[in-house]
Design a protein around this motif. Structure first.
Motif, PDB file in Angstrom:
ATOM      1  N   VAL A   1     -50.843 -16.578   1.166  1.00 29.97           N
ATOM      2  CA  VAL A   1     -52.028 -17.384   0.844  1.00 29.97           C
ATOM      3  C   VAL A   1     -52.244 -17.385  -0.661  1.00 29.97           C
ATOM      4  O   VAL A   1     -52.332 -16.334  -1.287  1.00 29.97           O
ATOM      5  CB  VAL A   1     -53.284 -16.833   1.558  1.00 29.97           C
ATOM      6  CG1 VAL A   1     -54.498 -17.692   1.227  1.00 29.97           C
ATOM      7  CG2 VAL A   1     -53.067 -16.786   3.057  1.00 29.97           C
ATOM      8  N   ARG A   2     -52.324 -18.579  -1.236  1.00 24.90           N
ATOM      9  CA  ARG A   2     -52.647 -18.723  -2.649  1.00 24.90           C
ATOM     10  C   ARG A   2     -54.162 -18.885  -2.776  1.00 24.90           C
ATOM     11  O   ARG A   2     -54.794 -19.556  -1.963  1.00 24.90           O
ATOM     12  CB  ARG A   2     -51.909 -19.912  -3.253  1.00 24.90           C
ATOM     13  CG  ARG A   2     -50.397 -19.777  -3.140  1.00 24.90           C
ATOM     14  CD  ARG A   2     -49.701 -21.037  -3.624  1.00 24.90           C
ATOM     15  NE  ARG A   2     -49.835 -21.228  -5.054  1.00 24.90           N
ATOM     16  CZ  ARG A   2     -49.079 -20.624  -5.971  1.00 24.90           C
ATOM     17  NH1 ARG A   2     -48.129 -19.768  -5.595  1.00 24.90           N
ATOM     18  NH2 ARG A   2     -49.258 -20.852  -7.253  1.00 24.90           N
ATOM     19  N   LEU A   3     -54.734 -18.279  -3.807  1.00 23.75           N
ATOM     20  CA  LEU A   3     -56.181 -18.164  -3.935  1.00 23.75           C
ATOM     21  C   LEU A   3     -56.645 -18.740  -5.258  1.00 23.75           C
ATOM     22  O   LEU A   3     -56.001 -18.555  -6.300  1.00 23.75           O
ATOM     23  CB  LEU A   3     -56.603 -16.693  -3.828  1.00 23.75           C
ATOM     24  CG  LEU A   3     -58.083 -16.364  -4.022  1.00 23.75           C
ATOM     25  CD1 LEU A   3     -58.917 -17.004  -2.932  1.00 23.75           C
ATOM     26  CD2 LEU A   3     -58.294 -14.858  -4.054  1.00 23.75           C
ATOM     27  N   LEU A   4     -57.770 -19.445  -5.212  1.00 23.54           N
ATOM     28  CA  LEU A   4     -58.409 -19.980  -6.411  1.00 23.54           C
ATOM     29  C   LEU A   4     -59.904 -19.747  -6.298  1.00 23.54           C
ATOM     30  O   LEU A   4     -60.545 -20.225  -5.366  1.00 23.54           O
ATOM     31  CB  LEU A   4     -58.117 -21.479  -6.559  1.00 23.54           C
ATOM     32  CG  LEU A   4     -58.864 -22.206  -7.688  1.00 23.54           C
ATOM     33  CD1 LEU A   4     -58.431 -21.681  -9.056  1.00 23.54           C
ATOM     34  CD2 LEU A   4     -58.662 -23.711  -7.596  1.00 23.54           C
ATOM     35  N   ALA A   5     -60.483 -19.014  -7.245  1.00 20.98           N
ATOM     36  CA  ALA A   5     -61.926 -18.768  -7.296  1.00 20.98           C
ATOM     37  C   ALA A   5     -62.522 -19.717  -8.334  1.00 20.98           C
ATOM     38  O   ALA A   5     -62.471 -19.446  -9.543  1.00 20.98           O
ATOM     39  CB  ALA A   5     -62.215 -17.311  -7.643  1.00 20.98           C
ATOM     40  N   GLU A   6     -63.051 -20.834  -7.887  1.00 23.67           N
ATOM     41  CA  GLU A   6     -63.532 -21.876  -8.784  1.00 23.67           C
ATOM     42  C   GLU A   6     -64.588 -22.712  -8.061  1.00 23.67           C
ATOM     43  O   GLU A   6     -64.519 -22.912  -6.844  1.00 23.67           O
ATOM     44  CB  GLU A   6     -62.370 -22.781  -9.217  1.00 23.67           C
ATOM     45  CG  GLU A   6     -62.745 -23.910 -10.152  1.00 23.67           C
ATOM     46  CD  GLU A   6     -63.308 -23.416 -11.465  1.00 23.67           C
ATOM     47  OE1 GLU A   6     -64.518 -23.663 -11.691  1.00 23.67           O
ATOM     48  OE2 GLU A   6     -62.565 -22.783 -12.235  1.00 23.67           O
ATOM     49  N   ILE A   7     -65.589 -23.214  -8.833  1.00 20.37           N
ATOM     50  CA  ILE A   7     -66.623 -24.063  -8.242  1.00 20.37           C
ATOM     51  C   ILE A   7     -66.711 -25.420  -8.939  1.00 20.37           C
ATOM     52  O   ILE A   7     -67.423 -26.299  -8.451  1.00 20.37           O
ATOM     53  CB  ILE A   7     -68.003 -23.384  -8.271  1.00 20.37           C
ATOM     54  CG1 ILE A   7     -68.430 -23.087  -9.701  1.00 20.37           C
ATOM     55  CG2 ILE A   7     -67.996 -22.117  -7.418  1.00 20.37           C
ATOM     56  CD1 ILE A   7     -69.842 -22.536  -9.817  1.00 20.37           C
ATOM     57  N   ARG A   8     -65.999 -25.630 -10.025  1.00 17.57           N
ATOM     58  CA  ARG A   8     -66.012 -26.918 -10.720  1.00 17.57           C
ATOM     59  C   ARG A   8     -65.014 -27.851 -10.052  1.00 17.57           C
ATOM     60  O   ARG A   8     -63.829 -27.542  -9.947  1.00 17.57           O
ATOM     61  CB  ARG A   8     -65.681 -26.740 -12.192  1.00 17.57           C
ATOM     62  CG  ARG A   8     -65.725 -28.029 -13.008  1.00 17.57           C
ATOM     63  CD  ARG A   8     -65.561 -27.730 -14.491  1.00 17.57           C
ATOM     64  NE  ARG A   8     -65.551 -28.955 -15.288  1.00 17.57           N
ATOM     65  CZ  ARG A   8     -64.443 -29.586 -15.644  1.00 17.57           C
ATOM     66  NH1 ARG A   8     -63.248 -29.078 -15.300  1.00 17.57           N
ATOM     67  NH2 ARG A   8     -64.506 -30.704 -16.354  1.00 17.57           N
TER      68      ARG A   8
ATOM     69  N   GLU B   1     -67.258 -16.108  -3.070  1.00 19.45           N
ATOM     70  CA  GLU B   1     -66.789 -14.743  -3.281  1.00 19.45           C
ATOM     71  C   GLU B   1     -65.782 -14.724  -4.419  1.00 19.45           C
ATOM     72  O   GLU B   1     -65.122 -15.733  -4.710  1.00 19.45           O
ATOM     73  CB  GLU B   1     -66.132 -14.195  -2.010  1.00 19.45           C
ATOM     74  CG  GLU B   1     -67.067 -14.105  -0.820  1.00 19.45           C
ATOM     75  CD  GLU B   1     -66.355 -13.618   0.432  1.00 19.45           C
ATOM     76  OE1 GLU B   1     -66.982 -12.917   1.234  1.00 19.45           O
ATOM     77  OE2 GLU B   1     -65.162 -13.941   0.592  1.00 19.45           O
ATOM     78  N   SER B   2     -65.665 -13.565  -5.032  1.00 13.24           N
ATOM     79  CA  SER B   2     -64.670 -13.391  -6.078  1.00 13.24           C
ATOM     80  C   SER B   2     -63.290 -13.208  -5.454  1.00 13.24           C
ATOM     81  O   SER B   2     -63.150 -13.010  -4.238  1.00 13.24           O
ATOM     82  CB  SER B   2     -65.029 -12.173  -6.934  1.00 13.24           C
ATOM     83  OG  SER B   2     -64.975 -10.979  -6.148  1.00 13.24           O
ATOM     84  N   ALA B   3     -62.274 -13.252  -6.283  1.00 13.91           N
ATOM     85  CA  ALA B   3     -60.910 -13.061  -5.785  1.00 13.91           C
ATOM     86  C   ALA B   3     -60.731 -11.668  -5.186  1.00 13.91           C
ATOM     87  O   ALA B   3     -60.011 -11.492  -4.191  1.00 13.91           O
ATOM     88  CB  ALA B   3     -59.908 -13.291  -6.924  1.00 13.91           C
ATOM     89  N   GLN B   4     -61.390 -10.671  -5.768  1.00 16.00           N
ATOM     90  CA  GLN B   4     -61.280  -9.310  -5.254  1.00 16.00           C
ATOM     91  C   GLN B   4     -61.897  -9.188  -3.857  1.00 16.00           C
ATOM     92  O   GLN B   4     -61.352  -8.517  -2.986  1.00 16.00           O
ATOM     93  CB  GLN B   4     -61.956  -8.329  -6.217  1.00 16.00           C
ATOM     94  CG  GLN B   4     -61.237  -8.151  -7.549  1.00 16.00           C
ATOM     95  CD  GLN B   4     -61.485  -9.292  -8.510  1.00 16.00           C
ATOM     96  OE1 GLN B   4     -62.364 -10.143  -8.272  1.00 16.00           O
ATOM     97  NE2 GLN B   4     -60.707  -9.343  -9.588  1.00 16.00           N
TER      98      GLN B   4
END
Length: 451
Positions: free
Chosen positions: A144-151, A125-128
């Motif tokens: 909560v700290r958020l990171l949208a990443e797959i690498r 999912e995206s950050a939004q």
């Protein structure tokens, strides 16, 4: 430039084969090989940075202090984990799509984040979208700290820089590493990413929770070695037509593997259910034939579950035997024992069994309750009022004792039951107030009592 080759990986054991075969040559599983593109290893330097050289030491010199646990703030989740999260542990949680995995973990991170540094890595999912879920659940977004990443390399760099104490990876099938050229979700990518995250957790002491997809058979997708690498494997279960969810541990290096946590899905997320017996018996009636209340044990928790049986005339050449929530193969054995040692035959009848509430019962303590429910339906006569039953039935017609009989009886008395048919060896030495306990040694005695 590295040479690209096509290989076939087994989804069960992770074994690699140069060509497709119907049967995996490593573990013998059928139709488990899938094609992927992999890069040949560039020598031993590929793995040199994973871990430092270790020294040989005597086992008596190893410090064996108790591992501290961090409570998640969700009692049912802590129960399944064995008391809470362990520092440096890697937890894998799987379940059907939409069952509530992301919701539960986001709630847990929001509570842990009040005292610890946490990070939620979203690959699906995206950050939004994640922020909208947190708003819908009325969670504090500042915790909560958020990171949208797959690498994977980018995620590891962030983990080293931020140094969080708890991390959720949602999900492991969406990650990819530059070391492998195959697509995200392939066997080689899942195995490589999980191995590096596990090594990072052990070295830094960070607790990592991996969310895993499941196949249509209900098993975790990816190589079977994935479950061997992690410390704890949890399965999220539930019926799409019910608001209740169950989470159980399949593997746990820091606790028991037979615990069960029960949640109710609400508009504000998942809420723990402290008294699940009341849920399973919410619509129970004691004046209906074919219904029997069983006291089963899930870990340290006794549960009262209604077992229903329907015996009807067979309308086909072969009578049907169907069990939902109970062992299918054990049903045929119990019917044979019932005929041989109690004189009750169901040769020309269809027999259907159901454990009400969607719970799965695998322990043999359900044998006696199943048989009495079948006899009640066959004779179209309800069992005595306020009756609970448990006990294992052997092939010789004996009723064998089961573990934790006293706890089961006390739970039944607490919920207002007044009678119990149990194995003779499980009868309490001291009477339980308000509960009449009838001990039986043979199957015929139990059937005669309920006549």
């Amino acid at each position: 430039m590295a040479k690209i080759k096509t290989v076939f990986h087994c989804s069960d054991c992770g074994g690699e084969s140069p060509k497709w075969q119907g049967q995996c040559p490593h573990c013998g599983s059928w139709n488990t090989l899938s094609e992927s593109q992999a890069t040949e290893a560039a020598g031993p330097a590929r793995f040199q940075s994973w871990a430092a050289a270790a020294e040989v030491q005597c086992l008596s010199d190893v410090r064996t202090e108790a591992l501290p646990r961090e409570a998640t703030g969700i009692d049912e989740l802590d129960r399944v984990l064995g008391g809470g999260m362990v520092r440096g542990a890697v937890v894998l949680i799987g379940g059907d799509p939409g069952i509530g995995k992301s919701t539960l973990l986001l709630q847990a991170l929001a509570r842990i984040g009040e005292q610890r540094r946490v990070l939620y890595v979203s690959g699906e999912e995206s950050a939004q979208q994640t922020a909208l879920r947190a708003s819908r659940l009325a969670l504090d977004p500042s915790k909560v700290r958020l990171l949208a990443e797959i690498r994977l390399e980018s995620i590891l760099a962030v983990l080293k820089r931020e140094a969080p104490e708890f991390v959720v990876i949602d999900s492991i099938q969406t990650l990819y590493t530059d070391r492998v050229t195959s697509a995200p979700g392939s066997v080689s990518q899942v195995r490589e990413c999980a191995a590096q995250l596990t090594r990072m957790a052990k070295e830094s002491g960070t607790t990592i929770v991996l969310v895993g997809h499941v196949t249509k058979e209900g098993a975790l997708a990816g190589p079977r070695v994935l479950e061997h690498m992690v410390d704890t494997v949890l399965y999220f279960e539930g019926d799409s037509h019910s608001s209740y969810r169950m989470i159980r541990a399949i593997k746990n290096r820091f606790g028991a593997v037979n615990e069960l946590g029960i949640f109710a899905m609400t508009e504000r997320g998942l809420k723990g259910v402290s008294n699940p017996s009341a849920i399973f018996l919410s619509s129970w009636r004691d004046d209906v034939s074919g219904s029997c209340v069983l006291v089963t044990q899930e870990g340290s928790r006794p549960l009262l579950v209604e077992v229903q049986a329907l015996v009807d005339d067979a309308h086909g050449f072969q009578p049907r035997r169907l069990a939902v929530g109970l062992e299918q193969n054990r049903l045929g054995m119990l019917l044979a024992v019932l005929h041989r040692h109690a004189g009750v035959a169901c040769f020309e009848s269809d027999v259907f069994l159901n454990a009400v509430g969607g719970v799965r019962i695998s322990e043999p303590a359900a044998d006696l309750a199943v048989i009495l429910a079948i006899v009640s339906s066959l004779r179209n006569r309800p069992l005595p009022e306020k009756l609970v039953v448990f006990g294992e039935v052997g092939l010789a017609g004996e009723v064998r004792p089961v573990a934790r009989g006293q706890e089961r009886l006390r739970e039944a008395a607490k919920l207002g039951f007044t009678r119990a048919v149990v194995p003779l060896a499980n009868c309490p030495r001291q009477p339980i107030e308000g509960l009449e306990v009838i001990g039986v040694e043979r199957l015929g005695e139990a059937v005669d009592y309920c006549r």
